[in-house]
Structure formats: C-alpha cells, structure tokens
Scaffold this active site. Structure first.
Site, PDB file in Angstrom:
ATOM      1  N   ILE A  17       0.836  -1.210   0.000  1.00  0.00           N
ATOM      2  CA  ILE A  17       0.000   0.000   0.000  1.00  0.00           C
ATOM      3  C   ILE A  17       0.868   1.256   0.000  1.00  0.00           C
ATOM      4  O   ILE A  17       0.533   2.257  -0.649  1.00  0.00           O
ATOM      5  CB  ILE A  17      -0.958  -0.016   1.224  1.00  0.00           C
ATOM      6  CG1 ILE A  17      -1.906  -1.221   1.145  1.00  0.00           C
ATOM      7  CG2 ILE A  17      -1.769   1.283   1.292  1.00  0.00           C
ATOM      8  CD1 ILE A  17      -2.741  -1.466   2.403  1.00  0.00           C
ATOM      9  N   ASP A  54      13.638   3.252   9.413  1.00  0.00           N
ATOM     10  CA  ASP A  54      13.052   2.159  10.192  1.00  0.00           C
ATOM     11  C   ASP A  54      12.311   2.836  11.339  1.00  0.00           C
ATOM     12  O   ASP A  54      12.924   3.553  12.146  1.00  0.00           O
ATOM     13  CB  ASP A  54      14.174   1.252  10.723  1.00  0.00           C
ATOM     14  CG  ASP A  54      13.638   0.068  11.522  1.00  0.00           C
ATOM     15  OD1 ASP A  54      12.593   0.220  12.190  1.00  0.00           O
ATOM     16  OD2 ASP A  54      14.266  -1.003  11.484  1.00  0.00           O
ATOM     17  N   TYR A 139      -1.240  -8.603  16.166  1.00  0.00           N
ATOM     18  CA  TYR A 139      -1.392  -7.538  15.167  1.00  0.00           C
ATOM     19  C   TYR A 139      -2.653  -6.716  15.487  1.00  0.00           C
ATOM     20  O   TYR A 139      -2.604  -5.481  15.501  1.00  0.00           O
ATOM     21  CB  TYR A 139      -1.511  -8.182  13.785  1.00  0.00           C
ATOM     22  CG  TYR A 139      -1.863  -7.234  12.664  1.00  0.00           C
ATOM     23  CD1 TYR A 139      -0.925  -6.340  12.177  1.00  0.00           C
ATOM     24  CD2 TYR A 139      -3.131  -7.249  12.075  1.00  0.00           C
ATOM     25  CE1 TYR A 139      -1.246  -5.479  11.126  1.00  0.00           C
ATOM     26  CE2 TYR A 139      -3.452  -6.408  11.037  1.00  0.00           C
ATOM     27  CZ  TYR A 139      -2.509  -5.516  10.566  1.00  0.00           C
ATOM     28  OH  TYR A 139      -2.818  -4.663   9.536  1.00  0.00           O
TER      29      TYR A 139
HETATM   30  N1  LIG Z   1      -2.788  -5.654   3.359  1.00  0.00           N
HETATM   31  C1  LIG Z   1      -3.861  -5.568   4.128  1.00  0.00           C
HETATM   32  O1  LIG Z   1      -4.846  -6.321   3.978  1.00  0.00           O
HETATM   33  C2  LIG Z   1      -3.937  -4.515   5.199  1.00  0.00           C
HETATM   34  C3  LIG Z   1      -5.156  -4.391   5.893  1.00  0.00           C
HETATM   35  C4  LIG Z   1      -5.234  -3.441   6.904  1.00  0.00           C
HETATM   36  C5  LIG Z   1      -4.165  -2.634   7.190  1.00  0.00           C
HETATM   37  N2  LIG Z   1      -3.007  -2.774   6.497  1.00  0.00           N
HETATM   38  C6  LIG Z   1      -1.887  -1.915   6.870  1.00  0.00           C
HETATM   39  O2  LIG Z   1      -1.350  -1.274   5.742  1.00  0.00           O
HETATM   40  C7  LIG Z   1       0.033  -0.978   5.986  1.00  0.00           C
HETATM   41  C8  LIG Z   1       0.848  -1.420   4.802  1.00  0.00           C
HETATM   42  O3  LIG Z   1       0.739  -2.839   4.711  1.00  0.00           O
HETATM   43  P1  LIG Z   1       0.841  -3.643   3.340  1.00  0.00           P
HETATM   44  O4  LIG Z   1      -0.400  -4.418   3.200  1.00  0.00           O
HETATM   45  O5  LIG Z   1       1.273  -2.739   2.262  1.00  0.00           O
HETATM   46  O6  LIG Z   1       1.965  -4.692   3.761  1.00  0.00           O
HETATM   47  P2  LIG Z   1       3.404  -5.036   3.177  1.00  0.00           P
HETATM   48  O7  LIG Z   1       3.349  -5.183   1.714  1.00  0.00           O
HETATM   49  O8  LIG Z   1       3.855  -6.157   4.029  1.00  0.00           O
HETATM   50  O9  LIG Z   1       4.257  -3.713   3.488  1.00  0.00           O
HETATM   51  C9  LIG Z   1       4.641  -3.394   4.783  1.00  0.00           C
HETATM   52  C10 LIG Z   1       5.567  -2.205   4.689  1.00  0.00           C
HETATM   53  O10 LIG Z   1       5.940  -1.809   6.017  1.00  0.00           O
HETATM   54  C11 LIG Z   1       7.344  -1.738   6.056  1.00  0.00           C
HETATM   55  N3  LIG Z   1       7.870  -1.955   7.393  1.00  0.00           N
HETATM   56  C12 LIG Z   1       7.764  -3.044   8.183  1.00  0.00           C
HETATM   57  N4  LIG Z   1       8.433  -2.846   9.333  1.00  0.00           N
HETATM   58  C13 LIG Z   1       8.988  -1.621   9.251  1.00  0.00           C
HETATM   59  C14 LIG Z   1       9.800  -0.845  10.104  1.00  0.00           C
HETATM   60  N5  LIG Z   1      10.221  -1.301  11.304  1.00  0.00           N
HETATM   61  N6  LIG Z   1      10.178   0.399   9.706  1.00  0.00           N
HETATM   62  C15 LIG Z   1       9.788   0.863   8.508  1.00  0.00           C
HETATM   63  N7  LIG Z   1       9.041   0.181   7.640  1.00  0.00           N
HETATM   64  C16 LIG Z   1       8.651  -1.048   8.015  1.00  0.00           C
HETATM   65  C17 LIG Z   1       7.828  -2.792   5.075  1.00  0.00           C
HETATM   66  O11 LIG Z   1       9.180  -2.556   4.733  1.00  0.00           O
HETATM   67  P3  LIG Z   1      10.208  -3.775   4.385  1.00  0.00           P
HETATM   68  O12 LIG Z   1      10.041  -4.042   2.918  1.00  0.00           O
HETATM   69  O13 LIG Z   1      11.537  -3.211   4.746  1.00  0.00           O
HETATM   70  O14 LIG Z   1       9.807  -4.934   5.234  1.00  0.00           O
HETATM   71  C18 LIG Z   1       6.863  -2.524   3.936  1.00  0.00           C
HETATM   72  O15 LIG Z   1       7.256  -1.417   3.194  1.00  0.00           O
HETATM   73  C19 LIG Z   1       0.395  -1.695   7.285  1.00  0.00           C
HETATM   74  O16 LIG Z   1       0.390  -0.776   8.369  1.00  0.00           O
HETATM   75  C20 LIG Z   1      -0.723  -2.694   7.450  1.00  0.00           C
HETATM   76  O17 LIG Z   1      -0.929  -3.056   8.785  1.00  0.00           O
HETATM   77  C21 LIG Z   1      -2.862  -3.697   5.509  1.00  0.00           C
END
Ligand SMILES: NC(=O)c1ccc[n+]([C@@H]2O[C@H](COP(=O)([O-])OP(=O)(O)OC[C@H]3O[C@@H](n4cnc5c(N)ncnc54)[C@H](OP(=O)(O)O)[C@@H]3O)[C@@H](O)[C@H]2O)c1
Length: 241
Positions: A17, A54, A139
């Site tokens: 996202i 980070d 989570y």
């Molecule tokens: N996908 C869903 O269904 C969903 C639903 C509800 C909410 N969300 C929220 O949307 C947000 C983005 O998630 P996503 O679905 O895009 O997941 P994703 O593809 O797993 O991406 C997660 C992102 O967070 C970064 N990240 C993790 N730990 C970090 C840290 N300590 N410092 C900085 N960056 C860090 C990752 O970087 P790296 O590449 O370095 O790991 C990656 O860029 C999250 O907050 C998630 O909880 C997602």
C-alpha cells in the site's frame, strides 16, 4: 486536503500500500514525496526523496526529521503482521514496536513541521482495530492501540490545526495477506480511496469494499459518539502571544 502541490512523507513506501500511495500522490501532483524505507530505494520521479527510515529506530527518525524541510502530510503506513496465538510475549512487543510506537515516534518527530503547515496525519490502521481476527491477535491489539492513539491525537492536535485521520483498511492484496483466500482490494484502489477521502475531509477512512460496508455503522455508532463527546474535554490551545 488536496494533495496537489503538497509535501508528503509515507513510511513503508517500498512495497504494498505504501508504494501505491507514493504513485498516487505523484499522479495527483504532489510537490515532493518523501519515501521512508528500511532498505535503500531509488525512484525514477525526481519529486521522490528516499529517506532511510526504520520506524523503530529513534536515531533514524531524528535524522529523517532533520532532512525534511516543510511537511503537509504524514502517512504512517509501515506495519508488520505475523500469525500468533498470544502465547509469545516477544511477538506482541514486536507488533507494538512497529505498529504503535513506530507510528507514535514518527508522529512526534514531524509534529513541529505539521503544526507549522497546518497539515495532516494519516495513520494506516486496520479494520482489525475494531474487531480482532484471532489468527493475528497480536497484530489486532497493536492496530487497536494505534487507532486509539489516532483518536487521542485527533482531539489533542485539533487546536493546533493538525488534522488526524485513521484508515480502517480491510483486506488488501499485498504480501501481508498472502495465503488468505479471501476477496482483497488492490493496493492501487486503496491508495486512490485514501486520497479521495482526504479530499472530502473524512476523518475515518474506509478505503475498500469490506471496510466500506461498516463505515456507516461506525460513523453513526455509540463508540464514535463517545469519541466526539470525550474530545470536548481537551482544553483549548492557549492563544498565541
Ligand atoms: N494488506 C492488508 O490487507 C492490510 C489491511 C489493513 C491494514 N493494512 C496496513 O497497511 C500498511 C501497509 O501494509 P501492506 O499491506 O502494504 O503490507 P506489506 O506489503 O507487508 O508492506 C509493509 C511495509 O511496512 C514496512 N515496514 C515493516 N516494518 C517496518 C519498520 N520497522 N520500519 C519501517 N518500515 C517497516 C515494510 O518494509 P520492508 O520491505 O523493509 O519490510 C513494507 O514497506 C500496514 O500498516 C498494514 O498493517 C494492511
């Protein structure tokens, strides 16, 4: 808030996202997009400035704050989600470190700039903040806490002219939901819906079909009414001298 000509910082900007939010902000005419990532990142658009960030690293947060001049919009998007059954305290703490304290730390660091610009904060929380999915309870706990943080910041910062939004995101097709065979929104559609909702000034944002199905219930429910009533207890900001 319209994103055109604005300066935006997005954490977790390298994939999922966050990556879609970067592209959408650029498509909508953002002046500068700071892309916070843990690993070095290059982007072909000259309006993108990569930031090593980070969100659990206080020194990196401070360094990033020193690199960013003015800021209109902070998007706390970085997050982790791991399967658990609440038997592992360390795993719960890891979720809190990123999803709660990461959001808190980055917000505090950029608050002076956001206050100066009369800007906004968008916290990408989760629909699980409202009801846990017990396959990822740690989570869900961290997202419930991040949502509560968002609600308090909204009340506390209103007097400074900083708006605080929560995104109650539902299932989205990223690495985070790999393996879940359920209908998922695309990250691109979620990013568009987030900026559309910001344009409309919606404080709680429901950016996909599943979350949209509970939006009315949330907005007209008792918990939202209590949030508004409780916000009235925040003392007004003292007038500037
Ligand atoms: N996908 C869903 O269904 C969903 C639903 C509800 C909410 N969300 C929220 O949307 C947000 C983005 O998630 P996503 O679905 O895009 O997941 P994703 O593809 O797993 O991406 C997660 C992102 O967070 C970064 N990240 C993790 N730990 C970090 C840290 N300590 N410092 C900085 N960056 C860090 C990752 O970087 P790296 O590449 O370095 O790991 C990656 O860029 C999250 O907050 C998630 O909880 C997602």
């Amino acid at each position: 808030m319209s994103i055109t000509d604005k300066t935006v910082l997005i954490t977790g900007a390298n994939r999922g996202i966050g990556q879609a939010l970067v592209s959408e902000a650029l498509a909508r005419g953002a002046r500068r997009v700071y892309a916070g990532t843990r690993q070095p990142m290059a982007h072909p658009d000259p309006r993108v400035t990569p930031l090593t960030l980070d969100v659990t690293d206080a020194a990196q947060i401070q360094a990033a704050a020193g690199q960013v001049g003015s800021l209109d919009l902070l998007v706390n998007n970085a997050g982790i989600a791991l399967y658990d059954d609440l038997t592992d305290r360390d795993l719960l703490e890891r979720h809190l470190a990123v999803n709660l304290f990461g959001t808190y730390g980055v917000t505090q660091a950029f608050l002076p700039e956001l206050t100066r610009s009369g800007g906004a904060i968008v916290n990408n929380v989760s629909l699980m903040a409202l009801a846990p999915f017990p396959v990822t309870p740690a989570y869900a706990i961290s997202k419930a806490a991040a949502f509560n943080l968002t609600q308090s910041l909204r009340a506390l910062l209103a007097g400074r002219g900083v708006r605080v939004h929560a995104v109650l995101t539902g299932p989205t097709d990223t690495a985070m939901t790999r393996g879940f065979e359920i209908p998922k929104a695309s990250p691109e559609s979620v990013a568009r819906a987030i900026f559309d909702a910001l344009d409309r000034g919606e404080e709680d944002i429901f950016p996909d079909p599943m979350s949209a199905s509970v939006a009315d219930g949330w907005r007209h429910g008792v918990a939202k009414a209590m949030e508004r009533e409780n916000a009235a207890f925040v003392p007004p900001e003292p007038a500037a001298a």
